[in-house]
Design a protein around this motif. Structure first.
Motif, PDB file in Angstrom:
ATOM      1  N   SER A 119      39.028  65.754  50.925  1.00 39.54           N
ATOM      2  CA  SER A 119      39.343  65.831  52.355  1.00 39.54           C
ATOM      3  C   SER A 119      40.421  66.852  52.690  1.00 39.54           C
ATOM      4  O   SER A 119      40.512  67.326  53.827  1.00 39.54           O
ATOM      5  CB  SER A 119      39.813  64.461  52.858  1.00 39.54           C
ATOM      6  OG  SER A 119      41.072  64.125  52.271  1.00 39.54           O
ATOM      7  N   GLY A 120      41.258  67.184  51.703  1.00 35.12           N
ATOM      8  CA  GLY A 120      42.393  68.052  51.982  1.00 35.12           C
ATOM      9  C   GLY A 120      43.493  67.365  52.770  1.00 35.12           C
ATOM     10  O   GLY A 120      44.389  68.027  53.316  1.00 35.12           O
ATOM     11  N   TYR A 121      43.435  66.057  52.817  1.00 38.93           N
ATOM     12  CA  TYR A 121      44.417  65.301  53.612  1.00 38.93           C
ATOM     13  C   TYR A 121      45.828  65.491  53.073  1.00 38.93           C
ATOM     14  O   TYR A 121      46.063  65.511  51.859  1.00 38.93           O
ATOM     15  CB  TYR A 121      44.063  63.814  53.584  1.00 38.93           C
ATOM     16  CG  TYR A 121      45.116  62.927  54.237  1.00 38.93           C
ATOM     17  CD1 TYR A 121      45.204  62.817  55.622  1.00 38.93           C
ATOM     18  CD2 TYR A 121      46.037  62.213  53.459  1.00 38.93           C
ATOM     19  CE1 TYR A 121      46.167  62.013  56.217  1.00 38.93           C
ATOM     20  CE2 TYR A 121      47.005  61.408  54.043  1.00 38.93           C
ATOM     21  CZ  TYR A 121      47.072  61.309  55.422  1.00 38.93           C
ATOM     22  OH  TYR A 121      48.027  60.521  56.011  1.00 38.93           O
ATOM     23  N   TRP A 122      46.779  65.617  53.988  1.00 37.81           N
ATOM     24  CA  TRP A 122      48.198  65.599  53.666  1.00 37.81           C
ATOM     25  C   TRP A 122      48.942  65.093  54.905  1.00 37.81           C
ATOM     26  O   TRP A 122      48.694  65.572  56.023  1.00 37.81           O
ATOM     27  CB  TRP A 122      48.709  66.980  53.280  1.00 37.81           C
ATOM     28  CG  TRP A 122      50.067  66.930  52.613  1.00 37.81           C
ATOM     29  CD1 TRP A 122      51.263  67.292  53.151  1.00 37.81           C
ATOM     30  CD2 TRP A 122      50.346  66.472  51.298  1.00 37.81           C
ATOM     31  NE1 TRP A 122      52.287  67.093  52.262  1.00 37.81           N
ATOM     32  CE2 TRP A 122      51.752  66.581  51.102  1.00 37.81           C
ATOM     33  CE3 TRP A 122      49.580  65.967  50.250  1.00 37.81           C
ATOM     34  CZ2 TRP A 122      52.383  66.215  49.916  1.00 37.81           C
ATOM     35  CZ3 TRP A 122      50.189  65.601  49.067  1.00 37.81           C
ATOM     36  CH2 TRP A 122      51.568  65.738  48.905  1.00 37.81           C
ATOM     37  N   PRO A 123      49.806  64.115  54.751  1.00 41.16           N
ATOM     38  CA  PRO A 123      50.461  63.529  55.932  1.00 41.16           C
ATOM     39  C   PRO A 123      51.447  64.486  56.582  1.00 41.16           C
ATOM     40  O   PRO A 123      52.033  65.346  55.907  1.00 41.16           O
ATOM     41  CB  PRO A 123      51.177  62.301  55.355  1.00 41.16           C
ATOM     42  CG  PRO A 123      51.391  62.621  53.914  1.00 41.16           C
ATOM     43  CD  PRO A 123      50.219  63.461  53.495  1.00 41.16           C
ATOM     44  N   ASP A 124      51.627  64.338  57.879  1.00 44.86           N
ATOM     45  CA  ASP A 124      52.608  65.161  58.593  1.00 44.86           C
ATOM     46  C   ASP A 124      54.011  64.938  58.052  1.00 44.86           C
ATOM     47  O   ASP A 124      54.801  65.872  57.950  1.00 44.86           O
ATOM     48  CB  ASP A 124      52.573  64.835  60.094  1.00 44.86           C
ATOM     49  CG  ASP A 124      51.270  65.258  60.744  1.00 44.86           C
ATOM     50  OD1 ASP A 124      50.627  66.180  60.216  1.00 44.86           O
ATOM     51  OD2 ASP A 124      50.894  64.654  61.765  1.00 44.86           O
ATOM     52  N   ASP A 125      54.336  63.700  57.741  1.00 45.58           N
ATOM     53  CA  ASP A 125      55.621  63.368  57.123  1.00 45.58           C
ATOM     54  C   ASP A 125      55.331  62.829  55.730  1.00 45.58           C
ATOM     55  O   ASP A 125      54.904  61.686  55.567  1.00 45.58           O
ATOM     56  CB  ASP A 125      56.364  62.316  57.951  1.00 45.58           C
ATOM     57  CG  ASP A 125      57.719  61.941  57.348  1.00 45.58           C
ATOM     58  OD1 ASP A 125      58.023  62.388  56.223  1.00 45.58           O
ATOM     59  OD2 ASP A 125      58.475  61.197  58.001  1.00 45.58           O
ATOM     60  N   PRO A 126      55.533  63.637  54.693  1.00 45.18           N
ATOM     61  CA  PRO A 126      55.166  63.212  53.343  1.00 45.18           C
ATOM     62  C   PRO A 126      56.255  62.433  52.604  1.00 45.18           C
ATOM     63  O   PRO A 126      56.165  62.239  51.386  1.00 45.18           O
ATOM     64  CB  PRO A 126      54.900  64.549  52.642  1.00 45.18           C
ATOM     65  CG  PRO A 126      55.847  65.496  53.296  1.00 45.18           C
ATOM     66  CD  PRO A 126      55.966  65.049  54.738  1.00 45.18           C
TER      67      PRO A 126
END
Length: 654
Positions: free
Chosen positions: A517-524
């Motif tokens: 998905s390439g997902y990465w949270p805005d606040d990691p």
């Protein structure tokens, strides 16, 4: 009436005076009573010497005038906007000033009732707030800019989470230094040991200690502030012990689990003491009544300008008044006398002060209205269950005191009633669910069990904590909720045909999701904190994924065309089917998120492998049965991602 016998310092430390003394009901008995409490105070000071007298050093004098102390939950939605990750310091303070007159000091509360859900300790909770220690220091700076002192919290019972590698006293002193905080709140303690004051003194002078419980008389010297919690006999004429012995120690009265605060306001006013204004009790809302806020607001100009009367003046407690339902205390300073007055009856009264003889040059003022009174026979009007303040000045009054009183008279003449506060949202109408995924159309998702549609009566259990369950914790005795009990919540629920995963999402499955998905949270912050080099630790691929927050879990589910199960669906799946807990037990997110307007929270299920039993204040731990639910207060990604919280998925079936 409480005994006032005093034979030795040991008697005083043994609470011979207890926390309060009760003045006689009848005015004719009061002169002798005052003589006895005065003798007791003289003997007490003689026996205990400097130990019972506050050490006021540079930077700490503010504490003696900190009449209104607040406690803010840093996650409170009116203090922190989760959507923008912004602290709303100025709007919080402005609202408080309009509604109840504002704060003198604010305790910045952080960890409890979340602490214990994983290994993070109380200091980690401050470090992991959005923005970290720099953000905490910025909050302190913004409070200072508005004239409010900042107090950090210390939980001495936190002994089973991650250790700092240095004593708590050193870690706490470093935190105070980094944030420029003004003081430390000693949660559950009467006083600090020797280590903490020494560590704080190494940082700088004037850092104030505020105990939650009554400070022993031989420890007053090092504790500028304390709470008076749940005092008995509030409907009587109470004299606060520590305030009587050392008027410069600020005692703030608090009954956190009560909705009516008028008696606390009365006793604090008659003792020249303070109040704790606190509505969000660790996630349970107990809003103050508008009338009580109005009374507090009316006292604030006097608190701020005339505080020296209460710390340096000659105090005469419970002087005689013309009506038995009216109580008053008097403070004399610099040629002026100030009278604090309360009306305990429900009806409005006009009260006189017997024996008050004033010189021809004297002037009497009602500091609630600004009106000048008849100096020869002053009478003061007080509304039902209200408060009053009378001041007398004459030619002997110093110029500075005259100017201060003139300011108060002018302010009283211009006073306006406080603006009504924002109503609290009803919880049932504030349930917030994210949009769910479209119904699954091709059979059932792999690795799921199907729940039979229909109506059920579900019984869920909560361990009662101060944050409550779906609603606030309820008062069941004179001091607060009964934390020893298990709460049973029965509900009629109707579910549609739903598929629920047989196991929580694993590290391997979440890794595949990221790759696809390439997902990465805005606040990691803390995202997949347990992984190494962006991959699961070898051997742990089949363990439930943790260090994911609710948004991460929802993103995973949505990418697969799924959603999270509600708490009810989760409970039914684990109770009625062969769904299991996976390789390790972890708490699991559910799609049961709520907000009461001040606290966002979600119900988590399942329990965890870790057990923490050193304190009842920790979140419950260990594996739990399917009916058990826990209220997890949401703050921000860095704190919501935990080593013990994972999730599973669900799907609506056609």
């Amino acid at each position: 009436m409480t005994s006032l016998t005093f034979r030795s310092a040991a008697d005083a430390l043994g609470e011979a005076f207890e926390s309060v003394a009760v003045a006689p009901t009848f005015a004719e008995d009061r002169h002798g009573w005052r003589a006895r409490v005065e003798d007791w105070r003289v003997q007490c000071r003689k026996e205990l010497g400097s130990a019972a007298r506050l050490e006021v050093v540079d930077g700490s004098a503010w504490a003696s005038a900190a009449f209104v102390c607040g406690k803010v939950m840093l996650w409170d939605e009116t203090f922190f906007d989760a959507a923008s990750s912004t602290y709303l310091v100025e709007s919080w303070l402005s609202a408080s000033e309009l509604e109840m007159g504002g704060y003198d000091a604010l305790i910045l509360w952080h960890a409890y009732p979340r602490i214990g859900v994983d290994e993070r300790n109380q200091f980690d909770f401050y470090r992991d707030i959005p923005g970290g220690i720099k953000a905490l220091a910025n909050i302190v700076d913004r409070l200072h800019a508005r004239g409010v002192r900042a107090i950090l919290d210390y939980n001495p019972w936190d002994t089973e989470t991650r250790r700092e590698g240095v004593p708590d006293s050193i870690a706490l002193a470093h935190l105070v230094d980094e944030t420029n905080a003004d003081g430390v709140f000693l949660d559950t303690l009467k006083s600090a040991g020797t280590d903490l004051p020494a560590a704080l003194a190494e940082i700088r002078g004037g850092i104030v200690l505020q105990s939650e419980l009554l400070v022993p008389l031989d420890r007053v010297r090092g504790h500028a502030m304390s709470w008076v919690q749940w005092p008995d006999h509030l409907d009587q004429q109470l004299l606060l012990r520590n305030k009587w012995v050392e008027p410069r120690q600020m005692q703030n009265i608090v009954r956190r689990w009560h909705e009516d605060h008028r008696d606390e306001l009365h006793i604090s006013w008659l003792n020249g003491a303070g109040i704790v204004f606190w509505e969000n009790i660790f996630g349970s809302l107990y809003p103050w009544k508008e009338g009580d806020k109005a009374v507090l607001r009316s006292l604030r100009p006097i608190h701020r300008r005339a505080s020296a009367f209460f710390t340096e003046g000659k105090w005469t407690p419970y002087v005689e008044m013309s009506l038995p339902t009216v109580s008053a205390s008097r403070w004399d300073r610099e040629g002026a006398s100030l009278w604090t007055v309360v009306n305990r009856s429900e009806g409005d009264v006009v009260a006189g002060i017997p024996g008050l003889v004033t010189a021809a040059s004297a002037h009497c003022f009602n500091l609630m209205t600004g009106a000048e009174l008849d100096r020869a026979q002053p009478e003061i009007e007080i509304p039902g269950r209200g408060v009053g303040c009378l001041v007398v000045v004459d030619e002997s009054t110093t110029a500075d005191t005259r100017r201060m009183i003139a300011e108060l008279v002018d302010l009283a003449a211009l006073a306006q009633p406080p603006r009504p506060g924002t109503p609290v949202a009803d919880l049932d109408s504030a349930v917030r669910l994210v949009p769910v995924a479209p119904a699954w159309t091709s059979g059932t998702p792999p690795g799921t069990v199907v729940l039979t549609a229909g109506r059920r009566q579900l019984a869920s259990t909560f361990r009662l904590r101060e944050c409550g369950d779906y609603r606030r914790a309820d008062l069941v005795n004179s001091t607060g909720p009964d934390f020893s009990q298990t709460v049973l919540v029965q509900r009629d629920v109707t579910i549609s045909r739903v598929a629920v995963a047989t196991h929580p999402v694993t590290n391997r499955e979440f890794c595949d999701f990221l790759a696809g998905s390439g997902y990465w949270p805005d606040d990691p912050s803390s995202f997949l904190k347990h992984w190494v080099d962006s991959a699961p630790v070898p051997g742990a691929e089949g363990d439930p994924v943790v260090y994911v927050d609710l948004s991460d879990a929802r993103a995973y589910a949505a990418w697969h065309g799924l959603r999270l199960p509600t708490e009810d669906e989760w409970q039914i799946a684990l109770s009625e089917t062969h769904a299991d807990y996976g390789a390790l037990r972890v708490w699991e997110w559910t799609e049961s998120q709520h907000s009461d307007g001040r606290n966002r929270f979600v119900i988590v299920k399942g329990g965890c492998e870790t057990r923490r039993q050193g304190s009842d204040w920790y979140v419950e731990s260990g594996p739990t049965e399917p009916p058990h639910s826990a209220k997890f207060i949401l703050f921000a990604p860095g704190l919501d991602r935990c080593s013990t919280v994972g999730f599973r998925c669900a799907a609506d079936l056609q």
